[in-house]
Design a protein around this motif. Structure first.
Motif, mmCIF file in Angstrom:
data_model
loop_
_atom_site.group_PDB
_atom_site.id
_atom_site.type_symbol
_atom_site.label_atom_id
_atom_site.label_comp_id
_atom_site.label_asym_id
_atom_site.label_seq_id
_atom_site.Cartn_x
_atom_site.Cartn_y
_atom_site.Cartn_z
ATOM 1 N N ALA A 292 0.828 -1.214 0.000
ATOM 2 C CA ALA A 292 0.000 0.000 0.000
ATOM 3 C C ALA A 292 0.858 1.257 0.000
ATOM 4 O O ALA A 292 0.568 2.226 -0.719
ATOM 5 C CB ALA A 292 -0.920 -0.002 1.218
ATOM 6 N N SER A 293 1.925 1.274 0.794
ATOM 7 C CA SER A 293 2.777 2.461 0.859
ATOM 8 C C SER A 293 3.446 2.715 -0.480
ATOM 9 O O SER A 293 3.614 3.876 -0.889
ATOM 10 C CB SER A 293 3.834 2.296 1.956
ATOM 11 O OG SER A 293 4.745 1.262 1.637
ATOM 12 N N GLN A 294 3.821 1.652 -1.205
ATOM 13 C CA GLN A 294 4.436 1.837 -2.513
ATOM 14 C C GLN A 294 3.441 2.401 -3.517
ATOM 15 O O GLN A 294 3.798 3.229 -4.365
ATOM 16 C CB GLN A 294 5.005 0.502 -3.017
ATOM 17 C CG GLN A 294 5.569 0.548 -4.430
ATOM 18 C CD GLN A 294 6.725 1.513 -4.574
ATOM 19 O OE1 GLN A 294 7.334 1.911 -3.580
ATOM 20 N NE2 GLN A 294 7.035 1.898 -5.797
ATOM 21 N N ILE A 295 2.178 1.966 -3.431
ATOM 22 C CA ILE A 295 1.153 2.504 -4.328
ATOM 23 C C ILE A 295 0.989 4.004 -4.099
ATOM 24 O O ILE A 295 0.962 4.802 -5.045
ATOM 25 C CB ILE A 295 -0.189 1.773 -4.111
ATOM 26 C CG1 ILE A 295 -0.105 0.324 -4.616
ATOM 27 C CG2 ILE A 295 -1.324 2.516 -4.803
ATOM 28 C CD1 ILE A 295 0.114 0.202 -6.103
ATOM 29 N N PHE A 296 0.887 4.417 -2.833
ATOM 30 C CA PHE A 296 0.741 5.833 -2.531
ATOM 31 C C PHE A 296 1.987 6.608 -2.955
ATOM 32 O O PHE A 296 1.899 7.713 -3.485
ATOM 33 C CB PHE A 296 0.484 6.032 -1.026
ATOM 34 C CG PHE A 296 -0.946 5.893 -0.632
ATOM 35 C CD1 PHE A 296 -1.742 7.006 -0.431
ATOM 36 C CD2 PHE A 296 -1.519 4.647 -0.479
ATOM 37 C CE1 PHE A 296 -3.075 6.882 -0.069
ATOM 38 C CE2 PHE A 296 -2.850 4.507 -0.125
ATOM 39 C CZ PHE A 296 -3.626 5.629 0.085
ATOM 40 N N TYR A 297 3.145 6.016 -2.691
ATOM 41 C CA TYR A 297 4.406 6.699 -2.980
ATOM 42 C C TYR A 297 4.581 6.905 -4.484
ATOM 43 O O TYR A 297 4.980 7.983 -4.925
ATOM 44 C CB TYR A 297 5.565 5.876 -2.419
ATOM 45 C CG TYR A 297 6.892 6.592 -2.396
ATOM 46 C CD1 TYR A 297 7.315 7.274 -1.260
ATOM 47 C CD2 TYR A 297 7.737 6.579 -3.497
ATOM 48 C CE1 TYR A 297 8.527 7.936 -1.233
ATOM 49 C CE2 TYR A 297 8.952 7.235 -3.481
ATOM 50 C CZ TYR A 297 9.349 7.907 -2.337
ATOM 51 O OH TYR A 297 10.553 8.563 -2.326
ATOM 52 N N SER A 298 4.293 5.872 -5.266
ATOM 53 C CA SER A 298 4.570 5.948 -6.699
ATOM 54 C C SER A 298 3.488 6.705 -7.474
ATOM 55 O O SER A 298 3.798 7.394 -8.456
ATOM 56 C CB SER A 298 4.729 4.538 -7.283
ATOM 57 O OG SER A 298 3.550 3.787 -7.129
ATOM 58 N N LEU A 299 2.225 6.599 -7.044
ATOM 59 C CA LEU A 299 1.151 7.287 -7.763
ATOM 60 C C LEU A 299 1.001 8.746 -7.348
ATOM 61 O O LEU A 299 0.342 9.527 -8.034
ATOM 62 C CB LEU A 299 -0.182 6.559 -7.556
ATOM 63 C CG LEU A 299 -0.311 5.182 -8.204
ATOM 64 C CD1 LEU A 299 -1.686 4.585 -7.928
ATOM 65 C CD2 LEU A 299 -0.064 5.255 -9.705
ATOM 66 N N GLY A 300 1.600 9.132 -6.226
ATOM 67 C CA GLY A 300 1.505 10.526 -5.794
ATOM 68 C C GLY A 300 0.117 10.917 -5.329
ATOM 69 O O GLY A 300 -0.309 12.060 -5.523
ATOM 70 N N ILE A 301 -0.590 9.982 -4.690
ATOM 71 C CA ILE A 301 -1.960 10.237 -4.242
ATOM 72 C C ILE A 301 -1.939 11.080 -2.973
ATOM 73 O O ILE A 301 -1.114 10.879 -2.086
ATOM 74 C CB ILE A 301 -2.688 8.911 -3.979
ATOM 75 C CG1 ILE A 301 -2.791 8.101 -5.272
ATOM 76 C CG2 ILE A 301 -4.069 9.133 -3.388
ATOM 77 C CD1 ILE A 301 -3.294 6.690 -5.072
ATOM 78 N N GLY A 302 -2.866 12.034 -2.870
ATOM 79 C CA GLY A 302 -3.055 12.802 -1.655
ATOM 80 C C GLY A 302 -2.104 13.953 -1.456
ATOM 81 O O GLY A 302 -2.128 14.599 -0.401
ATOM 82 N N VAL A 303 -1.281 14.264 -2.459
ATOM 83 C CA VAL A 303 -0.315 15.354 -2.322
ATOM 84 C C VAL A 303 -0.821 16.625 -3.000
ATOM 85 O O VAL A 303 -0.319 17.712 -2.729
ATOM 86 C CB VAL A 303 1.061 14.931 -2.891
ATOM 87 C CG1 VAL A 303 2.117 15.984 -2.659
ATOM 88 C CG2 VAL A 303 1.501 13.618 -2.263
ATOM 89 N N GLY A 304 -1.813 16.501 -3.881
ATOM 90 C CA GLY A 304 -2.382 17.664 -4.554
ATOM 91 C C GLY A 304 -1.875 17.875 -5.965
ATOM 92 O O GLY A 304 -2.455 18.655 -6.720
ATOM 93 N N GLY A 305 -0.798 17.183 -6.347
ATOM 94 C CA GLY A 305 -0.261 17.360 -7.695
ATOM 95 C C GLY A 305 -1.203 16.851 -8.766
ATOM 96 O O GLY A 305 -1.418 17.514 -9.790
ATOM 97 N N LEU A 306 -1.797 15.686 -8.555
ATOM 98 C CA LEU A 306 -2.737 15.128 -9.533
ATOM 99 C C LEU A 306 -3.947 16.026 -9.694
ATOM 100 O O LEU A 306 -4.408 16.299 -10.805
ATOM 101 C CB LEU A 306 -3.185 13.732 -9.078
ATOM 102 C CG LEU A 306 -2.122 12.629 -9.064
ATOM 103 C CD1 LEU A 306 -2.689 11.373 -8.414
ATOM 104 C CD2 LEU A 306 -1.651 12.332 -10.471
ATOM 105 N N LEU A 307 -4.481 16.485 -8.569
ATOM 106 C CA LEU A 307 -5.659 17.341 -8.578
ATOM 107 C C LEU A 307 -5.380 18.637 -9.336
ATOM 108 O O LEU A 307 -6.206 19.105 -10.123
ATOM 109 C CB LEU A 307 -6.067 17.632 -7.138
ATOM 110 C CG LEU A 307 -7.515 17.989 -6.855
ATOM 111 C CD1 LEU A 307 -7.906 17.533 -5.462
ATOM 112 C CD2 LEU A 307 -7.703 19.490 -6.963
ATOM 113 N N SER A 308 -4.193 19.207 -9.128
ATOM 114 C CA SER A 308 -3.835 20.461 -9.785
ATOM 115 C C SER A 308 -3.646 20.273 -11.282
ATOM 116 O O SER A 308 -4.123 21.083 -12.086
ATOM 117 C CB SER A 308 -2.557 21.031 -9.165
ATOM 118 O OG SER A 308 -2.744 21.321 -7.806
ATOM 119 N N MET A 309 -2.947 19.216 -11.674
ATOM 120 C CA MET A 309 -2.721 18.992 -13.103
ATOM 121 C C MET A 309 -4.032 18.701 -13.828
ATOM 122 O O MET A 309 -4.228 19.137 -14.961
ATOM 123 C CB MET A 309 -1.724 17.850 -13.300
ATOM 124 C CG MET A 309 -0.301 18.226 -12.912
ATOM 125 S SD MET A 309 0.944 17.000 -13.392
ATOM 126 C CE MET A 309 0.537 15.685 -12.249
#
Length: 656
Positions: free
Chosen positions: A315-332
């Motif tokens: 699970a930690s690798q999924i979050f780490y690699s996909l960049g979930i919850g940091v706001g970058g995906l939402l902004s792009m």
């Protein structure tokens, strides 16, 4: 103006014209009709001749509207997201977790976590950003109670930007050193001949032998041998400080014109690493002992599936690699066209990212297998955790290859590209949030450049602590806690908030509204995502959160042989708590702004603002549309002003 049901009073509207006006006042976003507040009420079209009986509403001055940028094409967005997700974690973290957790058997919990938590949360972030056309903070007009989620994302992104560019500075240092022949960390270098001959460094024969790559990393690059721990950072290492400055200057120049410049840069930065990985796989397959490394990578240890640590690492690798919850995906995603197919993009990006991790494993383990063959040791003893794998094991492996200088340059250039792309996404999350709060910065290019320059310079000054002799201790501390329990709590509340406060059915309808011609498979796959958002994903996030707290309490934090003091670990916990506590703080603020009993305040605070549905102002044609406040059908909080009931003028900040 409005009754308690949220419907406009008919006193000020002409007879017979309300229905026709309601039809005309649904926002036509890229040719698709969406009601201003998204509740999509059943509307019966009235005869066209009645539309002239409406009481005219003042049309906002188009010059006052500040349009947002848009991606030059869908491939720019896809490449930017792939570059953001495919980072250093795909190169060193995923392979390490594989062989630490039973080899190929790790792929089972990894892909389960991908499809149950990773893909649903990824789609949720992309959909929120694209539908609201807003950054991590402004997008929570869909549920003002949860504005703290956006603030928390901003805090996490700030911590990640603070330390992530230090990795790029290390890469710069190694890249510059790679132009020397022989490589300064190879046994061919004159300074390392005695070390390689004796296979030991130190005063005691019982001390573990150190290789030239370890000495170069610890003494030449980090200077960690001169520090005793967190309390003893020591002086700034100016070669690293200059590399860090160069890294921030490059980031500033690439982001100077927003996505118009960074969207073009990703054509190179997102594709070049794949070229290097293919070359490394081909070269690694020809090396003696490479099959030993690949076998170690893929051989499963089925007994490890019963270990909770394996599932937590997946699970930690999924979050780490996909960049979930940091706001970058939402902004792009906020710079997408309204009718972009987010479901298709989600599947392409997530599968592409995880496929890259699996693909990179073959390149890495073939080289590590060759290095183990040369040393005569098991594969599991030649790799290290964290930055040590990228900056100790790999340089040593590259030094063993024919044409080592060329391969070293290619490898560290690849690491630079991977790091820059990820940092683009994190920085985009911060800048988009600020520009949404202060939209005038979008119009004034000089002020926007000044803000971006000041932000990069501030990060540089803060990052100087991480390039001191003891900087690696602070780096490890921030890395361990910035994306730990705080990030899980943020994504958990995002999932629960959208599913139960905003409404899971409404959210799915929003996604269908964005995809103008929604294929049948899109509608069917949304059923699966709905089940994940409501039940599966929150349950797994709670499981991960509980495990993190138990592990954090029972396991000491250490870097090498150095064990962190209790106050240092407490400082890390405070970092994570600061991020997730923003949810509670801003929820209290939102409730305090409402009136009535506590239950009434809560109900009002979870209702979307009326401007939520008409926030997408990307096209010039839509910028001239207007919404008449008396015809907007949705519940409102009693504290909204008259100005807020005219959605377009609310966005401009001018009076209705």
């Amino acid at each position: 103006m409005h009754d308690k049901s949220g419907k406009g009073a008919a006193d000020g509207s002409s007879a017979g014209g309300g229905t026709a006006a309601a039809v005309q006042n649904s926002s036509h976003l890229n040719g698709h009709s969406v009601s201003p507040n998204g509740f999509n009420p059943a509307i019966t079209p009235a005869p066209p001749q009645q539309s002239d009986t409406r009481v005219p509403s003042p049309v906002p001055d188009p010059a006052a509207i500040i349009p947002r940028d848009q991606w030059g094409g869908k491939y720019e967005f896809l490449l930017s997201c792939i570059g953001y997700c495919v980072g250093l974690g795909n190169v060193w973290r995923f392979p390490y977790l594989c062989y630490r957790n039973g080899g190929g058997v790790f792929l089972i919990p990894y892909f389960i976590m991908l499809f149950v938590t990773g893909v649903p949360l990824f789609l949720m972030e992309l959909s929120l950003g694209q539908y609201g056309s807003a950054g991590p903070i402004m997008v929570w007009k869909c549920c003002p109670l949860l504005k703290g989620i956006g603030i928390g994302m901003l805090c996490v992104s700030t911590l990640v930007c603070l330390y992530y560019n230090v990795i790029i500075a290390w890469t710069f240092y190694y890249l510059g050193s790679s132009f020397q022949s022989p490589l300064p960390w190879s046994c061919d270098a004159i300074a390392n001949v005695a070390i390689c001959a004796n296979r030991t460094v130190g005063n005691s024969s019982s001390e573990r032998p150190r290789t030239p790559t370890e000495i170069f990393w610890n003494e030449k690059v980090l200077g960690v041998v001169n520090s005793e721990g967190l309390h003893d950072p020591g002086p700034v290492r100016w070669p690293l400080a200059l590399c860090l400055l160069a890294a921030w200057i490059i980031i500033f120049l690439c982001m100077l014109k927003g996505i118009r410049s960074s969207g073009k840069v990703v054509y190179v930065t997102a594709t070049f690493p794949y070229f290097v990985l293919v070359v490394l796989i081909i070269r690694g397959a020809t090396l003696e002992g490479s099959l030993q490394g690949v076998a170690f990578y893929l051989t499963p240890d089925w007994s490890r599936l019963a270990n909770a640590q394996v599932w937590n690492d997946a699970a930690s690798q999924i979050f780490y690699s996909l960049g979930i919850g940091v706001g970058g995906l939402l902004s792009m995603a906020s710079y997408n066209k309204f009718d972009n197919n987010v479901i298709r993009d989600t599947i392409v990006i997530t599968i592409g990212n995880c496929g890259t991790s699996f693909f990179a494993g073959f390149a890495i383990f073939s080289i590590l297998g060759h290095m183990a063959w040369r040393k005569g040791v098991p594969v599991g003893e030649v790799a290290d955790r964290g930055p040590g794998l990228a900056f100790v094991a790999y340089p040593e492996a590259l030094a063993l290859l024919p044409g080592s200088v060329f391969w070293s340059i290619m490898f560290f250039l690849m690491l630079f590209m991977l790091g820059v792309d990820t940092l683009f996404g994190n920085m985009e999350g911060i800048t988009t949030a600020v520009l949404d709060e202060f939209p005038n910065l979008r119009r004034n290019t000089f002020h926007k450049s000044l803000f971006l320059g000041g932000l990069c310079f501030t990060f540089y000054l803060m990052g100087l602590l991480l390039v001191t002799d003891g900087g690696i201790y602070w780096f490890t501390l921030i890395d361990s806690f910035s994306t730990s329990f705080g990030l899980i709590i943020i994504t958990l509340f995002m999932c629960i908030g959208i599913s139960f406060f905003y409404g899971i059915n409404q959210f799915c309808q929003d996604i269908i509204d964005m995809i103008c011609h929604c294929p049948p498979w899109c509608s069917k796959v949304l059923i699966y995502f709905k089940a994940c958002w409501v039940f599966c994903t929150p349950f797994l996030l709670l499981f991960i959160l509980i495990y993190i707290f138990l592990e954090m309490y029972n396991t000491p934090l250490h870097y090498g042989s150095y064990v962190y003091p209790r106050w240092g670990k407490g400082l890390g916990v405070c970092m994570g708590a600061t991020c997730c506590l923003q949810i509670l703080i801003w929820a209290v603020v939102a409730i305090s702004k409402e009136t009535g009993s506590l239950q009434e305040r809560f109900k009002k605070a979870i209702r979307p603002l009326n401007s939520w549905r008409v926030n997408n102002l990307n096209s010039a044609a839509r910028s001239q549309e207007h919404v008449e406040p008396e015809l907007v059908e949705a519940p409102y909080t009693v504290t909204l002003t008259d100005q807020d009931f005219t959605a377009m003028t609310w966005e401009m900040g001018s009076s209705a």
